[in-house]
Design a protein around this motif. Structure first.
Motif, PDB file in Angstrom:
ATOM      1  N   LEU A 258      35.008  64.058  34.660  1.00  0.00           N
ATOM      2  CA  LEU A 258      35.866  64.869  35.509  1.00  0.00           C
ATOM      3  C   LEU A 258      37.075  64.072  35.978  1.00  0.00           C
TER       4      LEU A 258
ATOM      5  N   GLU B 286      40.355  65.638  34.554  1.00  0.00           N
ATOM      6  CA  GLU B 286      40.927  66.607  35.479  1.00  0.00           C
ATOM      7  C   GLU B 286      41.850  65.990  36.525  1.00  0.00           C
TER       8      GLU B 286
ATOM      9  N   ARG C 200      32.707  70.534  37.816  1.00  0.00           N
ATOM     10  CA  ARG C 200      34.039  71.142  37.685  1.00  0.00           C
ATOM     11  C   ARG C 200      34.251  72.223  38.745  1.00  0.00           C
TER      12      ARG C 200
END
Length: 333
Positions: A26, A30, A61
């Motif tokens: 992540l 992200e 997420r």
């Protein structure tokens, strides 16, 4: 012996290795910026390798965009150095560098929020329960006394001449009224204590039950392994796991039952174990991110209703600091 570097000492790893990998991905995927095709391909291989990977990825997420993470990130902005996205990209798989600790801690602990809900369900359906830091005395239908420790839930069975208590979670102490015709039974996940009149405690925690005898005599029987029994005398304890009963061992009666007087006694324990003991009485979660602190031996005598103060003091004495996140989360680093 080689000394550990700062990075190796303070690298954060979540208890579940799959969630740990998902957290790392992540941060890499992200956090912002352009994801290179080779890195995207590597991520897809990991994602499709196991259904558990996709489940963990979807969970972290979703948490990434939650209000709690946004709030926690803003709170830590002033104390967290700005680090480039390319530096994040270079993080080793499965590891998060020191500068990513606040983000990882926020995510990991909030991902674990479902754990809190699971802990609450037994209390809702139980006959008696206590919250974190609470102690409760209950006079049972037969006149026996039951005292519940922090975060405990129990069910009673006193119908048709039976005298029984099932500990769903936590710890309870009993002073049982003698009745030879009606034995008193306390059941945990794996063990069952059978008595006629005595004082003892049973603790259900994690993957084991612990029976500890203060006075009198008790028989502890494994619930699923035939023939495994242990008879305790005062000052002895036994642990029941899924597989077996442990050998009988001695314990310090004053320390073990200090919680009955509202005290938490920590005697020459590793910092990690001491914090875990205090966390039981704290209404939130505590995460130790500085591995250098984990094995420092500490001692102390604290009040059960002042667990957060105890955590602050013990951490300062060990050379660490405490950061507070929203939702009752303490991060020790």
């Amino acid at each position: 012996m080689r000394e550990s570097s700062r990075d190796e000492d303070e690298i954060y790893q979540y208890a579940d290795p799959i969630v740990d990998e998902a957290l790392n991905w992540l941060v890499r995927m992200e956090a912002g910026g352009t994801v290179e095709a080779s890195e995207r391909a590597e991520f897809e291989v990991w994602l499709n390798a196991d259904a558990a990977h996709r489940t963990a990825w979807n969970e972290v997420r979703d948490v990434w965009s939650s209000p709690e993470v946004v709030t926690a990130s803003r709170q830590l902005d002033a104390a967290t150095p700005v680090t480039s996205v390319m530096s994040i990209r270079r993080a080793r798989p499965g590891r998060l560098k020191t500068w990513a600790l606040p983000l990882a801690a926020s995510l990991a602990l909030i991902v674990g929020a479902s754990h809190f809900a699971m802990q609450l369900f037994p209390r809702i359906s139980s006959d008696y329960s206590t919250a974190a830091g609470e102690r409760r005395e209950v006079t049972l239908p037969d006149g026996s006394l039951m005292v519940l420790n922090t975060g405990t839930a129990v069910d009673l069975d006193f119908s048709s001449g039976r005298r029984g208590v099932r500990i769903i979670q936590g710890e309870a102490w009993f002073d049982v009224v003698h009745d030879a015709a009606h034995p008193f039974h306390v059941v945990g996940d794996y063990g069952e204590v059978q008595v006629k009149g005595t004082a003892f405690s049973v603790e259900v925690e994690g993957d084991s039950d612990t029976a500890a005898l203060q006075r009198g005599s008790v028989d502890v029987v494994h619930r699923s392994v035939e023939g495994q029994t242990a008879r305790l005398v005062p000052g002895e304890m036994v642990i029941a796991s899924k597989q077996s009963l442990s050998p009988v061992s001695e314990f310090d009666v004053d320390d073990r039952f200090a919680w009955l007087q509202g005290r938490i006694v920590i005697e020459s324990q590793p910092f990690d174990a001491a914090i875990a003991k205090l966390e039981r009485y704290f209404g939130g979660r505590v995460l130790v991110l500085n591995n250098r602190l984990r094995n420092i031996v500490v001692s102390g005598d604290y009040r059960t209703d002042r667990a957060e103060t105890a955590i602050d003091g013990l951490t300062a004495a060990a050379g660490g600091t405490v950061t507070r996140l929203p939702g009752g989360i303490l991060v020790i680093h």
